[in-house]
Design an enzyme around this catalytic site. Sequence first.
Site, PDB file in Angstrom:
ATOM      1  N   CYS A 172       0.850  -1.202   0.000  1.00  0.00           N
ATOM      2  CA  CYS A 172       0.000   0.000   0.000  1.00  0.00           C
ATOM      3  C   CYS A 172       0.877   1.241   0.000  1.00  0.00           C
ATOM      4  O   CYS A 172       2.106   1.158   0.105  1.00  0.00           O
ATOM      5  CB  CYS A 172      -0.925  -0.007   1.219  1.00  0.00           C
ATOM      6  SG  CYS A 172      -0.027   0.089   2.784  1.00  0.00           S
ATOM      7  N   ASP A 188      15.442 -34.344  18.152  1.00  0.00           N
ATOM      8  CA  ASP A 188      14.018 -34.653  18.169  1.00  0.00           C
ATOM      9  C   ASP A 188      13.914 -36.175  18.097  1.00  0.00           C
ATOM     10  O   ASP A 188      14.865 -36.853  17.690  1.00  0.00           O
ATOM     11  CB  ASP A 188      13.349 -33.996  16.956  1.00  0.00           C
ATOM     12  CG  ASP A 188      11.924 -34.474  16.755  1.00  0.00           C
ATOM     13  OD1 ASP A 188      11.133 -34.401  17.712  1.00  0.00           O
ATOM     14  OD2 ASP A 188      11.619 -34.947  15.644  1.00  0.00           O
TER      15      ASP A 188
END
Length: 811
Positions: A15, A498
């Site tokens: 914008c 993990d």
Amino acid sequence: MTVQRLDFEIDGLSCAGCVGRAETAIKGVSGVSGAEVNLATKSARVALEGGDAQEVSRALDTAGYPAVPHRQRLEIAGMTCASCVARVESALEQVPGVTGVTVNLADGVAAVTTLDKDTAPLIAAVKSVGYEARPVQTGTTAADTVGAEIRHLRRSVVVSAILTLPIFVVEMGGHAVPALHDAIAATIGMQASWMIQFVLATLVLAGPGRIFFAKGLPALMRRAPDMNALVAMGAGAAWAYSSVATFRPGWLPAGTVAVYFEAAAVIVTLILLGRWLEARAKGRTGAAIKRLVGLRPDTARVDRDGAIREVPVGEIVRGDRVYLRAGDRIPVDGEVIDGRSFVDESMVTGEPVAVEKTAGAALVAGTVNGNGALVMRATAVGADTMLARIIEMVEEAQGTRLPVQDLVNRITAWFVPVVMGVALVTVALWLAVGPAPALPFALVSGVSVLIIACPCAMGLATPMSIMVGTGRAADLGVLFRRGDALQSLQSVDVVAFDKTGTLTMGAPQVTDVASKGDEDDFLATVAAVESASDHPLAGAIVAAAEVRGLDLPQASDVQAVPGQGLSGTADGRSVAIGNARMLEQAGVDAGGLTEQAEALAREGRTVVMVAIDGVPAGVLGLADTLKPTARATVAALHAWGVQTALISGDSEPAARAIAAELGIDHVVAGVLPDGKVAAVRDLQQGGRKLAFVGDGINDAPALAAADIGIAMGSGTDVAVESADVVLVSGNPGGVAEAVEISRRTLRNIWQNLGWAFGYNVALIPVAAGLLYVFDGPLLSPQLAAGAMALSSVLVVTNALRLRRVKTEALS
């Protein structure tokens, strides 16, 4: 002051307010005299008066509207030493819009980050400091770029050696064998001998040795001397003095008439020999990329207007139907739409067993189709394929510059001027206090100082090791995406993993079967009912029955009960499968199964209870099984003094069971992504350096928070993009291999730097005549040239040892 114009793209403009904020950010940078931001083209035009493009880029980043960078790779011709690297980098950094430059002497490539897409200003800047540049295509290897250089140097060495040998035999043979000297004097005479030497030496310098003068003298005129300038001055001084002694001996003081044509010729020959050997070794450093590039076929059979035609792979577009015959190498990434075959994916996974491919299965470019015919739809082509991304990562890793290189660059930037200064001081001291006749001593010592100095070895020490080390890592399926990761990983204190998909297979498997009756009959009955479900646990139970080769009875009336399990009928028997609540609702007392269920739960198993015809029949234990190399990986890290941790969103019992099986030191379980970040921060307490290994979207924050993020290539793109290191195959053994490569590469770099700097520190004083002062020998220019050539060859050869790196713990 000259005004520089920058035209570049900006991301995030949506914008008029964005335009205003972006312009304000740019105008706030010192040296910016004007800025216009265009919303329609999402670009900016900036006028700089002494400002810095990097400051403009940083200001836009802070404002939230980052400038879109372009990464350009240029092949630089003519670089021979670290001084060349410094000059090329300096020239490129002065180009408007450039925000980052790394020049690699080992492969002759400059990696430039710039706001402008145009490479013309970059090429012009390189040319202005005496070198040639051209864009490099992805996949070009060191072997490709130095092939012509190797052939040219080989010819030069042969010609130079043929011309030099007679000079060397006549002059040095005459010193070593007095009878030969007397024979020459008695036949053709010493003046004729010197004339012949003059002709041959001139041919050497004007022919094969011309390169040193063509590049060195202009560099000297620009007050930016390089290695070529040192050789040109040394060989040129020896030739000029000898020419005067030959044709105008009266110009020299009495007792100083002597010739050193053999020094000039041998200097050129030996240094050309060293460069030839060095270039041959450089060609081998690009072997990893060359192998990867070789995985891409040149053509493929594609549907064009209803007919199957063979077209170049570069012409394939997304959505094309590609037809694969048995043995074809897959040209692009895609998915199978027809056919059945087995595909060798060892290039990606490292696993030698071919993978079955049917409709809907994914295919990766570079892998090899087996015996069946397949039809595939292209989903990623060109630079978007996995193979292209791997090649790009390897190229970037090989062109990276480690923090240690900055220190080397600062030293070598001053090296050649300092050596020239030392040579001048050496000549002056010999003339002032040397024994008579002082002039020959001054000449020999000055030329030796110029020749023995070797900025080539210093410039090659780091990049050669990086190229070979990262190339070997790529062979092992380890890709370093960030340059400093190669240096940081070798000193890591903690490696945190993990669990699911990283240390484990990421899919449940039946690990325990405990039944009241026949085990096979029990498993077949349960699998028959589970075959009607698409739950992951159901698939694991069915797979376990298939592995045993069991025939499943017909199941009917299967109903799922959310959160509890499912029920049905198999072979006329009613079956209830699930947790204790499921059995209770079926009116079955599960007490007889509780002890076994609790024991399995303590081991981290997911427990499934079964009742048949209203009677407790047994339990199944399921778990996510370990990847084959997980145990050896943790053991290898412990052997190197590295602590390990498990950070998982899984339950505490499951995580602790895996950790206990592997011998992992710390366990943090049941955490969400932000909890993983907190766990990483806790493990970093006390200044410990931590690497985190993960594969999922939920691991991305932890990968970014860790000092070094290591992602499984089999995981999500988000995880890979957040990582510093990628393990292509998804094999946790790659963690140990990455650490080993890092340690061995840094050790190799320090060996090279120790040799390169130690060599110069020790031998430059020797060349200046230090030993002669203490009744030792005076170093001849020929020996200086041989030592200098050998110095670079030794650095390159030492780096090539990294091609044999192997992690013994995983063997």
